[in-house]
Design an enzyme around this catalytic site. Structure first.
Site, mmCIF file in Angstrom:
data_model
loop_
_atom_site.group_PDB
_atom_site.id
_atom_site.type_symbol
_atom_site.label_atom_id
_atom_site.label_comp_id
_atom_site.label_asym_id
_atom_site.label_seq_id
_atom_site.Cartn_x
_atom_site.Cartn_y
_atom_site.Cartn_z
ATOM 1 N N GLN A 116 0.831 -1.204 0.000
ATOM 2 C CA GLN A 116 0.000 0.000 0.000
ATOM 3 C C GLN A 116 0.864 1.252 0.000
ATOM 4 O O GLN A 116 1.996 1.242 0.492
ATOM 5 C CB GLN A 116 -0.910 0.002 1.228
ATOM 6 C CG GLN A 116 -2.058 -0.985 1.137
ATOM 7 C CD GLN A 116 -3.041 -0.792 2.282
ATOM 8 O OE1 GLN A 116 -2.655 -0.400 3.378
ATOM 9 N NE2 GLN A 116 -4.311 -1.070 2.026
ATOM 10 N N PHE A 117 0.301 2.309 -0.536
ATOM 11 C CA PHE A 117 0.927 3.638 -0.568
ATOM 12 C C PHE A 117 2.247 3.628 -1.349
ATOM 13 O O PHE A 117 3.114 4.459 -1.120
ATOM 14 C CB PHE A 117 1.143 4.177 0.854
ATOM 15 C CG PHE A 117 -0.084 4.091 1.710
ATOM 16 C CD1 PHE A 117 -1.226 4.822 1.404
ATOM 17 C CD2 PHE A 117 -0.127 3.234 2.808
ATOM 18 C CE1 PHE A 117 -2.371 4.706 2.182
ATOM 19 C CE2 PHE A 117 -1.263 3.120 3.586
ATOM 20 C CZ PHE A 117 -2.389 3.865 3.272
ATOM 21 N N ARG A 118 2.402 2.651 -2.237
ATOM 22 C CA ARG A 118 3.600 2.512 -3.077
ATOM 23 C C ARG A 118 4.866 2.306 -2.259
ATOM 24 O O ARG A 118 5.977 2.641 -2.678
ATOM 25 C CB ARG A 118 3.733 3.702 -4.042
ATOM 26 C CG ARG A 118 2.478 3.868 -4.923
ATOM 27 C CD ARG A 118 2.695 4.744 -6.113
ATOM 28 N NE ARG A 118 3.734 4.270 -7.016
ATOM 29 C CZ ARG A 118 3.601 3.259 -7.876
ATOM 30 N NH1 ARG A 118 2.473 2.579 -7.943
ATOM 31 N NH2 ARG A 118 4.605 2.920 -8.659
ATOM 32 N N LEU A 119 4.706 1.713 -1.085
ATOM 33 C CA LEU A 119 5.854 1.392 -0.226
ATOM 34 C C LEU A 119 6.307 -0.041 -0.534
ATOM 35 O O LEU A 119 6.361 -0.909 0.328
ATOM 36 C CB LEU A 119 5.485 1.562 1.251
ATOM 37 C CG LEU A 119 4.954 2.946 1.627
ATOM 38 C CD1 LEU A 119 4.541 2.993 3.097
ATOM 39 C CD2 LEU A 119 6.005 4.018 1.337
ATOM 40 N N HIS A 120 6.621 -0.277 -1.797
ATOM 41 C CA HIS A 120 6.903 -1.612 -2.290
ATOM 42 C C HIS A 120 8.215 -2.162 -1.741
ATOM 43 O O HIS A 120 9.050 -1.422 -1.213
ATOM 44 C CB HIS A 120 6.969 -1.610 -3.815
ATOM 45 C CG HIS A 120 5.824 -0.900 -4.464
ATOM 46 N ND1 HIS A 120 4.506 -1.166 -4.152
ATOM 47 C CD2 HIS A 120 5.803 0.083 -5.403
ATOM 48 C CE1 HIS A 120 3.719 -0.386 -4.887
ATOM 49 N NE2 HIS A 120 4.477 0.386 -5.642
#
Length: 195
Positions: free
Chosen positions: A172-176
């Site tokens: 989520q939230f581009r916290l890959h």
């Protein structure tokens, strides 16, 4: 040669994609380049993965086959949206033709009409109309009537021998999360990357 840990990670993800109900879990983007550096991408199907690398089959005289002859460096990408928040596996390396025996064995396992299609299709060449293709299919159905369809000499497999594999795990939230493996000679090293 692929490090066993890398191969095991890939195979677990592929099995997870199969179990998730993905309609085509072996679909992968294959990117190639021509002599001028123009890049092409298309979806092909993975037909096997082992310590040597990742296998697929095609017409050697197709656009991709011609590009691989000139410039064997390729990139592969899997995207399994149903896993976690999405998983990608990015692979870079050189594509090498498989031995004839391996291509013969895989070709023999294909459905008969797929075998006929490999003879009938002048892949990537201009087709004047659909009827022309249907006539070629009928011609090869007749030619091989009552006997096994042999593998055409212009059709076979490749193995992509990777020198880079990246496992990309969506969050989520581009916290890959990104883990990249790189091969230097026969040694593999890995590092994490910022998303």
């Amino acid at each position: 040669m692929l490090k066993p840990e890398i191969l095991e990670t890939f195979q677990q993800l592929l099995e997870g994609a199969r179990a998730s109900g993905d309609p085509e879990p072996t679909a992968m983007t294959l990117s190639t380049a021509d002599a001028g550096g123009r890049v092409s991408a298309r979806i092909v199907l993975l037909k096997g993965a082992d310590e040597r690398g990742f296998r697929f089959f095609t017409n050697y005289q197709s656009d991709k086959g011609s590009e691989l002859e000139i410039h064997p460096q390729v990139a592969l990408c899997f995207h399994w949206k149903q896993l976690r928040d999405g998983v990608q596996v990015r692979i870079e390396g050189a594509a090498r033709k498989l031995m004839d025996e391996e291509s013969d064995a895989y070709f023999a396992s294909r459905p008969r009409m797929s075998q006929i299609g490999a003879w009938a299709s002048l892949q990537s060449q201009t087709l004047p109309d659909r009827d022309t293709f249907e006539q070629r299919v009928a011609r090869y159905e007749q030619e091989f009537d009552g006997r096994d369809v042999t593998r055409p000499p212009h059709w076979g497999g490749y193995v992509v021998e990777p020198d880079m594999i990246e496992f990309w795990y969506g969050a989520q939230f581009r916290l890959h999360e990104r883990v990249r493996w790189s091969r230097h000679g026969q040694t593999w090293t890995h590092r994490m990357l910022y998303p």
